[in-house]
Design an enzyme around this catalytic site. Structure first.
Site, PDB file in Angstrom:
ATOM      1  N   CYS A 156     -13.947 -16.992  14.090  1.00 62.86           N
ATOM      2  CA  CYS A 156     -12.507 -16.788  13.941  1.00 62.86           C
ATOM      3  C   CYS A 156     -12.165 -15.370  13.521  1.00 62.86           C
ATOM      4  O   CYS A 156     -11.005 -15.013  13.428  1.00 62.86           O
ATOM      5  CB  CYS A 156     -11.951 -17.776  12.925  1.00 62.86           C
ATOM      6  SG  CYS A 156     -12.847 -17.752  11.383  1.00 62.86           S
ATOM      7  N   CYS A 173      -8.025 -17.443   7.117  1.00 60.27           N
ATOM      8  CA  CYS A 173      -7.077 -18.555   7.039  1.00 60.27           C
ATOM      9  C   CYS A 173      -7.086 -19.179   5.645  1.00 60.27           C
ATOM     10  O   CYS A 173      -7.902 -18.838   4.793  1.00 60.27           O
ATOM     11  CB  CYS A 173      -7.449 -19.613   8.066  1.00 60.27           C
ATOM     12  SG  CYS A 173      -9.012 -20.407   7.697  1.00 60.27           S
ATOM     13  N   CYS A 183     -15.497 -22.222   7.567  1.00 59.80           N
ATOM     14  CA  CYS A 183     -14.969 -21.521   6.395  1.00 59.80           C
ATOM     15  C   CYS A 183     -15.855 -21.779   5.173  1.00 59.80           C
ATOM     16  O   CYS A 183     -16.101 -20.875   4.374  1.00 59.80           O
ATOM     17  CB  CYS A 183     -13.554 -21.980   6.080  1.00 59.80           C
ATOM     18  SG  CYS A 183     -12.394 -21.711   7.411  1.00 59.80           S
TER      19      CYS A 183
END
Lengths: 137, 250
Positions: free
Chosen positions: A37, A64, A107
């Protein structure tokens, strides 16, 4: 997809945002990225040289909400642990704590990487700064 | 006509008989009676009758797409039996997906890599798992100097955003970020050029395969890994260009 309450809490009130002196001997720095990402995460730890306990942890993440929450949680978790204890933190622990959906698992991977990489950096510094034994003549 | 070029060369294993007239059929329509056929579970390349090559004539792809769109359109088959209508609906939707992916150079490359078994979404995770088991430091998929650069530029962007909120712009910072944006765009272009170089390498392997020459797994892997690396780096550059443009307001 919606964020869990815990993610939102960490996102709105991130713990331990900031940075420490990268060149300091008792500070380990991990800079890692998730190519999936394009997120980038920096995590730093200050370790007590006598006890190997992580006394301070800071992070800065560009990414994010889940990436920010994962790193924020990671700094909370490593604080007070020895470096060896901190190495046992797994990304799935973070996934569970934050109820991350499958698409956001990377993440948590990033946060685990950051911890490992910061500890490795610190360890490397300890090796190079170890007092060199003077050989007896 | 382009359609014949598609319908005339179905992959051998896809060739069946038409459900309606029993004649041998091609992928989407029966050659003999022209009826829409149930969708075959084929990849996007095969859907368009293409080999798995990365250099694609996009103009030709578009032409085939429009041609097929017209013929497969559910409205055209509205009076056909409900089964045929259902099939044309499924075929249309697959056609749209296939076209959207294949016409875009990056999506096309990502799709091919996926067909080749590369888990782009999982690479970071599996590298971490490996590091955990071996106790070694994980090899970052992205070079550290790029990460460093990405991080620094993000810091500057954050500063500029904060300044803008306060209603004050630092012209020197704006100029600096603008300069970096140009550099990033150049880098992005260079990455795409490099990617096209590996397209060529990949297509050459496929050509050899089609000519029934031996292609080793190692050869495939080499080109594949290079493309994965380029796509990874590109993700960062693309995000940065996007964020910089947003902050600079252009």
């Amino acid at each position: 997809m919606s964020y869990s309450d815990k993610v939102i809490d960490h996102y709105n009130n991130p713990r331990n945002v900031g940075s420490m002196d990268k060149s300091s001997n008792d500070v380990g720095t991990g800079l890692v990225g998730a190519p999936e990402c394009g997120d980038v995460m920096k995590l730093q730890i200050r370790v007590n040289r006598d006890t190997n306990v992580i006394e301070e942890a800071k992070f800065k993440t560009f990414g994010c909400g889940s990436a920010i929450a994962s790193s924020s949680l990671a700094t909370e978790w490593v604080k007070g642990k020895t470096v060896d204890e901190a190495l046992t933190i797994k990304n799935m622990d973070i996934v569970k704590e934050l109820s991350l959906p499958p698409v956001k698992i990377h993440c948590s991977v990033l946060a685990e990487d950051a911890i490992r990489s910061a500890i490795a950096d610190w360890k490397k510094k300890q090796e190079t700064t170890k007092p060199v034994a003077v050989e007896a003549k | 006509m382009t359609l014949t070029s598609i319908t005339a060369k179905p992959a051998p294993e896809e060739t069946q008989t038409c459900w309606s007239c029993g004649s041998m059929r091609a992928s989407h329509f029966c050659e003999a009676c022209g009826k829409v056929q149930p969708p075959a579970p084929v990849d996007y390349f095969t859907f368009f009758g293409l080999p798995r090559k990365l250099n694609i004539d996009v103009a030709l792809l578009d032409r085939d797409f429009y041609e097929l769109s017209r013929k497969l359109h559910p409205d055209l088959n509205a009076r056909a039996g409900s089964q045929e209508q259902e099939w044309s609906l499924q075929q249309s939707s697959r056609l749209n997906d296939a076209h959207r992916v294949l016409k875009d150079p990056i999506k096309r490359t990502e799709y091919l890599l996926k067909l080749e078994g590369v888990e782009l979404e999982e690479q970071s995770k599996s590298a971490t798992e490996q590091a955990r088991v071996t106790g070694q430091l994980k090899k970052q998929v992205v070079p550290p100097d790029l990460l460093e650069e990405v991080f620094e530029l993000n810091m500057q962007l954050e500063e500029l955003r904060a300044q803008k909120k306060m209603g004050e712009d630092d012209p020197a910072l704006i100029e600096e970020i603008g300069r970096q944006k140009l550099e990033l765009e150049e880098k992005h272009e260079a990455l795409l050029e490099e990617l096209k170089k590996y397209w060529k390498g990949w297509d050459a392997l496929i050509d050899r395969q089609l000519a029934r020459q031996a292609v080793s797994q190692e050869e495939r892997k080499q080109v594949r890994d290079k493309m994965v690396d380029l796509l990874n780096r590109r993700n960062y550059i693309r995000n940065l260009v996007r964020d910089v443009s947003e902050v600079l307001g252009d």
